[in-house]
Write a protein that holds these residues in place. Structure first.
Motif, mmCIF file in Angstrom:
data_model
loop_
_atom_site.group_PDB
_atom_site.id
_atom_site.type_symbol
_atom_site.label_atom_id
_atom_site.label_comp_id
_atom_site.label_asym_id
_atom_site.label_seq_id
_atom_site.Cartn_x
_atom_site.Cartn_y
_atom_site.Cartn_z
ATOM 1 N N ASP A 182 -13.375 31.017 43.238
ATOM 2 C CA ASP A 182 -14.638 30.351 43.558
ATOM 3 C C ASP A 182 -15.677 30.979 42.642
ATOM 4 O OD1 ASP A 182 -17.170 29.764 44.538
ATOM 5 O OD2 ASP A 182 -16.627 29.997 46.638
ATOM 6 N N ALA A 183 -16.118 30.220 41.647
ATOM 7 C CA ALA A 183 -16.955 30.789 40.580
ATOM 8 C C ALA A 183 -18.418 30.385 40.668
ATOM 9 C CB ALA A 183 -16.399 30.392 39.213
ATOM 10 N N ILE A 184 -18.855 29.883 41.826
ATOM 11 C CA ILE A 184 -20.219 29.369 41.900
ATOM 12 C C ILE A 184 -21.269 30.463 41.725
ATOM 13 C CG2 ILE A 184 -20.496 29.556 44.414
ATOM 14 C CD1 ILE A 184 -21.899 26.771 44.263
ATOM 15 N N GLN A 185 -20.927 31.726 42.059
ATOM 16 C CA GLN A 185 -21.897 32.803 41.920
ATOM 17 C C GLN A 185 -21.821 33.509 40.568
ATOM 18 O OE1 GLN A 185 -24.427 33.439 43.654
ATOM 19 N NE2 GLN A 185 -24.065 32.480 45.648
ATOM 20 N N SER A 186 -21.041 32.954 39.639
ATOM 21 C CA SER A 186 -20.968 33.608 38.326
ATOM 22 C C SER A 186 -21.143 32.660 37.147
ATOM 23 C CB SER A 186 -19.638 34.356 38.173
ATOM 24 O OG SER A 186 -18.553 33.461 38.076
ATOM 25 N N LEU A 187 -20.662 31.413 37.250
ATOM 26 C CA LEU A 187 -20.767 30.523 36.094
ATOM 27 C C LEU A 187 -22.228 30.270 35.749
ATOM 28 C CD1 LEU A 187 -18.017 27.779 36.372
ATOM 29 C CD2 LEU A 187 -17.962 30.009 35.258
ATOM 30 N N GLY A 188 -22.571 30.521 34.501
ATOM 31 C CA GLY A 188 -23.941 30.383 34.044
ATOM 32 C C GLY A 188 -24.626 31.715 33.808
ATOM 33 N N VAL A 189 -24.022 32.788 34.355
ATOM 34 C CA VAL A 189 -24.633 34.107 34.177
ATOM 35 C C VAL A 189 -23.609 35.172 33.785
ATOM 36 C CG1 VAL A 189 -24.443 34.791 36.613
ATOM 37 C CG2 VAL A 189 -26.258 35.769 35.210
ATOM 38 N N TRP A 209 -26.396 29.063 39.441
ATOM 39 C CA TRP A 209 -26.660 29.709 38.158
ATOM 40 C C TRP A 209 -26.519 28.773 36.962
ATOM 41 C CZ3 TRP A 209 -28.605 34.541 38.447
ATOM 42 C CH2 TRP A 209 -28.400 35.254 39.633
ATOM 43 N N MET A 210 -25.840 27.633 37.142
ATOM 44 C CA MET A 210 -25.725 26.682 36.032
ATOM 45 C C MET A 210 -26.964 25.811 35.887
ATOM 46 S SD MET A 210 -21.735 25.506 35.727
ATOM 47 C CE MET A 210 -21.222 25.457 37.448
ATOM 48 N N LEU A 211 -27.885 25.905 36.845
ATOM 49 C CA LEU A 211 -29.201 25.264 36.752
ATOM 50 C C LEU A 211 -29.118 23.741 36.625
ATOM 51 C CD1 LEU A 211 -30.834 27.856 34.302
ATOM 52 C CD2 LEU A 211 -30.985 27.814 36.800
ATOM 53 N N ALA A 212 -28.211 23.165 37.402
ATOM 54 C CA ALA A 212 -28.040 21.714 37.450
ATOM 55 C C ALA A 212 -28.366 21.225 38.861
ATOM 56 C CB ALA A 212 -26.605 21.346 37.071
ATOM 57 N N PRO A 213 -28.505 19.924 39.064
ATOM 58 C CA PRO A 213 -28.774 19.412 40.410
ATOM 59 C C PRO A 213 -27.571 19.616 41.328
ATOM 60 C CG PRO A 213 -29.322 17.774 38.728
ATOM 61 C CD PRO A 213 -28.554 18.858 38.046
ATOM 62 N N GLU A 214 -27.815 19.594 42.624
ATOM 63 C CA GLU A 214 -26.736 19.681 43.596
ATOM 64 C C GLU A 214 -25.856 18.438 43.548
ATOM 65 O OE1 GLU A 214 -27.074 22.073 47.502
ATOM 66 O OE2 GLU A 214 -28.900 20.874 47.383
ATOM 67 N N GLY A 215 -24.584 18.624 43.894
ATOM 68 C CA GLY A 215 -23.704 17.479 44.085
ATOM 69 C C GLY A 215 -22.745 17.186 42.961
#
Length: 375
Positions: A182-189, A209-215
């Motif tokens: 689960d990489a949601i807390q790392s991708l983008g940083v 962290w990827m700074l995109a809209p939800e969904g």
């Protein structure tokens, strides 16, 4: 690197001190313009622009594949991190007596899809990680010949602990254990390399962290392990000859694209692609160094006030978020800070502060001066 120039791309800085990228990140002007362009195209050209839309989708797919070090066909677009996790949890042919490993303090999205397997006779074994960190030695003690999968967050949502994915991935590979991240807390940083880390499956929504809209998010499924997953959802796009509408030939694609069962969220994918392009332009390694420096500044300020640091001090073990606690009502402080246009959050008994590359030291100082006033 002139981070102040990139700061101008984030209009949220005009009115707020935004330090909650572990929660929901703001979008940049570039992403806003990409979405506006798509809406205008949809309104004025609709199906006449469809080919161009698909080119943008595939461009976004390549950008996201490059972000994690994957092949293009190993990336599917999903609606959330939970969606990607559920594809694996529901897609594996589990047998009664199989077991899988989870960290007990994971965010719930990386818990519930796996707990649902208990009704199939799958045993869930929890890594305790009592110090807020996950140790390979503890993982090794929980593994036996029936261990089928290990699922971990690359960075923990509560305290920013960053797992040694290379070491853990090597262990899983040698022991024939599927490795899910689960990489949601790392991708983008934090830099990601699914091949080097021997990751089999990965999922992450773009709204942090990827700074995109939800969904809209990405699901990585290695070509080697794709055959192990049966898609729980199927549609016309799951099939090899997807454009042949008049003949039925039920032959599934042999890669991650079989998980895109129907028409795509093109608007969301275009936005995600533009967001990741911006991050790639800045450079993920440079972003990580910048964010960890800001994290050090948070820790320095917290230490001056006698707060307890709940995040790792060792940079090799820390992602983007920093957590601390003190003798005050954390939730009330969070709410008061938000009333004063400062966005941080409260998680697992601590104040969680998560800056991104466009933030600066002055914002950190102003956060702590406001904390001084409030407590």
């Amino acid at each position: 690197m002139n981070f102040e120039e990139y700061r101008k791309l984030f209009p949220i800085t005009d009115n707020f001190i935004y330090l909650d990228h572990s929660g929901v990140g703001p979008i940049s002007i570039r992403v806003k313009e990409a979405v506006t362009d798509f809406i205008e195209s949809s309104a004025s050209r609709s199906g006449f622009a469809y080919e161009k839309w698909m080119e943008k989708v595939e461009g976004s797919r390549k950008t996201c594949a490059d972000l994690v070090g994957a092949n293009i066909e190993e990336i599917a677009f999903v609606k959330s991190t939970s969606h990607g996790i559920s594809l694996v949890a529901s897609g594996i042919d589990w047998q009664e007596g199989d077991n899988l490993l989870l960290y007990k303090n994971e965010f719930p999205s990386n818990i519930y899809p796996w707990l649902n397997l208990e009704k199939k006779g799958v045993e869930i074994r929890f890594i305790k990680g009592d110090k807020g960190e996950i140790d390979l030695d503890e993982i090794e003690k929980l593994v036996d010949s029936n261990t089928k999968l290990l699922s971990l967050s690359s960075v923990q949502y509560s305290n920013g602990f960053r797992s040694d994915l290379e070491k853990i991935g090597e262990f899983c590979s040698k022991n024939n254990i599927l490795f899910f991240i689960d990489a949601i807390q790392s991708l983008g940083v934090v830099p990601m390399d699914v091949k080097n880390y021997k990751i089999d499956f990965l999922s992450a929504d773009g709204h942090k962290w990827m700074l995109a809209p939800e969904g809209t998010g990405i699901f990585y499924c290695s070509n080697e392990k794709s055959k192990l997953l049966n898609p729980p959802l199927l549609g016309w796009k799951s099939i090899v000859d997807e454009s042949n509408y008049s003949e039925i030939n039920f032959e599934l694609k042999d890669n991650a694209l079989k998980f895109e069962e129907g028409s795509l969220n093109v608007l969301g994918i275009v936005a995600l692609g533009e967001a990741v392009s911006l991050l790639s332009e800045v450079g993920i390694s440079k972003i990580m160094a910048r964010v960890q420096n800001l994290g050090n500044h948070i820790i320095e300020n917290a230490n001056k006030r006698g707060f307890e640091i709940k995040s790792p001090l060792d940079l090799s073990k820390r992602g983007g978020n920093v957590s601390f606690s003190g003798d005050f009502d954390h939730q009330k402080l969070r709410d008061k800070l938000q009333e004063n246009n400062i966005m941080v959050n409260y998680r697992a008994g601590g104040m969680r502060v998560s800056p991104h590359f466009y933030n600066n030291e002055d914002e950190i100082d102003r956060l702590f001066l406001e904390i001084d006033k409030l407590i």
